[in-house]
Each structure stands twice: as structure tokens, then as C-alpha cells.
Design an enzyme around this catalytic site. Structure first.
Site, short mmCIF file in Angstrom:
data_model
loop_
_atom_site.label_atom_id
_atom_site.label_comp_id
_atom_site.label_asym_id
_atom_site.label_seq_id
_atom_site.Cartn_x
_atom_site.Cartn_y
_atom_site.Cartn_z
N CYS A 110 40.51 29.76 48.26
CA CYS A 110 41.51 30.42 46.88
C CYS A 110 43.04 30.67 47.32
O CYS A 110 43.24 29.80 46.71
CB CYS A 110 40.35 32.13 47.00
SG CYS A 110 40.38 32.61 46.17
N ARG B 189 46.06 30.31 38.90
CA ARG B 189 45.66 31.68 39.43
C ARG B 189 44.51 32.57 38.63
O ARG B 189 45.01 32.48 37.73
CB ARG B 189 46.73 32.48 40.41
CG ARG B 189 47.69 32.12 40.89
CD ARG B 189 48.63 32.71 41.35
NE ARG B 189 48.98 34.31 41.68
CZ ARG B 189 49.34 35.11 41.50
NH1 ARG B 189 50.73 35.24 41.98
NH2 ARG B 189 48.97 36.54 42.16
N GLU C 255 33.06 30.63 53.37
CA GLU C 255 32.98 31.71 54.66
C GLU C 255 31.94 32.55 54.35
O GLU C 255 31.78 33.21 55.30
CB GLU C 255 34.62 32.06 55.13
CG GLU C 255 34.58 32.73 54.94
CD GLU C 255 35.97 32.83 53.63
OE1 GLU C 255 36.69 34.19 53.25
OE2 GLU C 255 36.54 31.41 52.74
N HIS D 141 34.65 30.53 48.65
CA HIS D 141 35.11 31.20 49.93
C HIS D 141 33.64 30.59 50.82
O HIS D 141 32.75 31.24 50.73
CB HIS D 141 35.09 32.89 50.33
CG HIS D 141 36.17 33.43 49.48
ND1 HIS D 141 37.17 33.28 50.19
CD2 HIS D 141 36.51 33.93 48.09
CE1 HIS D 141 38.19 34.08 48.93
NE2 HIS D 141 37.61 34.40 48.19
N ILE E 16 35.30 35.08 43.97
CA ILE E 16 35.61 36.26 43.53
C ILE E 16 37.47 36.11 43.62
O ILE E 16 38.67 35.56 43.73
CB ILE E 16 36.03 36.96 45.19
CG1 ILE E 16 34.56 37.18 45.65
CG2 ILE E 16 37.12 38.33 44.69
CD1 ILE E 16 34.67 37.68 47.30
N ARG E 17 37.86 36.53 42.01
CA ARG E 17 39.32 36.37 41.72
C ARG E 17 40.21 35.44 41.92
O ARG E 17 41.05 34.48 41.73
CB ARG E 17 40.16 37.78 41.26
CG ARG E 17 39.77 38.57 41.34
CD ARG E 17 40.93 40.05 41.77
NE ARG E 17 41.70 39.45 41.63
CZ ARG E 17 43.42 39.80 41.91
NH1 ARG E 17 43.10 40.16 43.45
NH2 ARG E 17 44.76 39.49 41.80
N GLY F 130 42.45 35.55 50.22
CA GLY F 130 43.05 37.31 50.12
C GLY F 130 44.04 36.96 48.32
O GLY F 130 43.39 36.88 47.65
N GLU F 131 45.16 37.71 48.64
CA GLU F 131 46.14 37.71 47.49
C GLU F 131 47.03 37.27 47.85
O GLU F 131 48.08 36.69 49.21
CB GLU F 131 46.64 38.93 47.29
CG GLU F 131 46.95 39.67 46.48
CD GLU F 131 48.26 38.95 45.48
OE1 GLU F 131 48.33 38.19 44.69
OE2 GLU F 131 48.89 39.51 46.36
N SER F 132 47.16 35.74 47.19
CA SER F 132 48.65 34.73 47.71
C SER F 132 49.88 35.32 46.84
O SER F 132 50.49 34.68 48.03
CB SER F 132 48.09 33.95 45.80
OG SER F 132 48.15 34.21 44.86
#
Length: 191
Positions: A75, A101, A167, A165, A129-130, A46-48
Site C-alpha cells: 500500500c 494514490r 498482513e 495489505h 484500504i484507500r 499507512g498514509e504515504s
């Protein structure tokens, strides 16, 4: 075994599906009281920054800092487990690593790569992803995989962290490794 997935953001259902494919029970963790009911915890991507804010809001930071539960971060989950985040202090301080990051670029720079992950397999599909990468490891951290010269998977005792990721693929071997090679041995320690 019962494996929790921190359900504040990220691909919670997908992680639970991988746990179930591994032959174990997956549960979405939304309250700190639930931590007592599980044998291991997955911290999804997600977004850390958002993840840290939500963990603070719901009391997970302190609970997880004090916890000895085996943990697997993907991630953003890797980022919050790090002792150092490039340019700032760490958050949960579980993995003795320094993380950068978004080091592979922006959303449009997302990619997939076949990875040789030590102890798991030589053909793990990594979805980035990012994604962060691990700039440095310290102490007893074991490097499990790299992309070029960038470290993307590590283990330190009961803690596993990956930049990608797993998953988001059909391949559940990384999750299975976490459960069988990391969580399971800790259960015999409790006896």
C-alpha cells in the site's frame, strides 16, 4: 534470515507475525543503523505522505535510496517505492512504475478481493484500504496481479510491491514469496 519491517507506522506487528510464520526472524526497524543487520525490508502501509515525512525525519530516505536490500512495499510502502507518483516525483525510486494514490476510493470504499498472484497462488486474499493502483509499468517490471484493469502487484528484480495489505489476513504466502523467491537468492549473490 532476518527480515526487517520499517516501524514508523502501519501494521508492523502483523508483518513480523507473517515473517515468523514463514520460519524467519522479523525485526522492527526504527533506526537506519539497523539496516545493516537485516537481509530484506518490508515497507508497510499507512498514509504515504506521513510515511515520507517520517522517513525524511529519521534519515531513511537517503539510506534506502542508496541501499540494495530487497524490499517489499504494501500500500503506502508501494507508493514510496515508485519512481513516479501520478502528478509528482517518486520517492525511493526502486520500482519503475507510475502509481495513483487512493485510486480505489476513500476509506468507506475499502474492499477485499480474491487475487490470482503470478508465481504465488490463485487464491490470495487482498485487503484494499484507500489503496493505490499501478497506472503504468516500465522497463523490466513484471505484473503479478490485477483487479479488473488495475495493476495491484508487481516485481522488479529484488523489489516487490502490492496495493493491498496481505498482513491483515491469515495468509502469509506473499510474505513467504518475498523471503524465499526474492531475499534468499540475493544472499547467495553476496558469497
Amino acid at each position: 534470515m532476518k527480515i526487517g519491517v520499517l516501524a514508523l507506522q502501519g501494521a508492523v506487528r502483523e508483518h513480523i507475525h507473517h515473517i515468523e510464520l514463514s520460519g524467519h526472524e522479523g525485526v522492527a526497524i526504527k533506526r537506519i543503523e539497523q539496516l545493516e543487520e537485516i537481509d530484506g525490508l518490508i515497507l508497510p502501509g499507512g498514509e504515504s505522505t506521513t510515511l515520507r515525512r517520517l522517513m525524511n525525519l529519521y534519515g531513511f530516505k537517503e539510506a534506502l535510496q542508496q541501499s540494495t536490500l530487497p524490499m517489499f512495499g504494501t500500500c503506502a510502502g508501494l507508493i514510496v517505492m515508485a519512481k513516479q507518483i501520478s502528478g509528482e516525483d517518486g520517492y525511493l525510486d526502486k520500482l519503475d512504475i507510475t502509481v495513483q494514490r487512493n485510486s480505489f476510493g476513500r476509506q468507506v470504499d475499502s474492499f477485499e478481493s480474491e487475487l490470482d498472484v503470478k508465481g504465488i497462488a490463485e487464491d490470495i486474499e487482498g485487503v484494499f484500504i484507500r489503496a493505490p493502483h499501478i497506472e503504468a509499468t516500465h522497463g523490466d517490471v513484471d505484473v503479478l496481479s490485477t483487479v479488473g484493469d488495475k495493476i495491484v502487484a508487481v516485481q522488479e528484480g529484488r523489489y516487490l510491491g502490492v496495493s493491498f495489505h496481505p498482513e491483515l489476513t491469515d495468509d502469509y504466502r506473499v510474505t513467504q514469496y518475498f523471503i524465499e523467491a526474492i531475499v534468499k537468492p540475493t544472499l547467495t549473490e553476496k558469497v
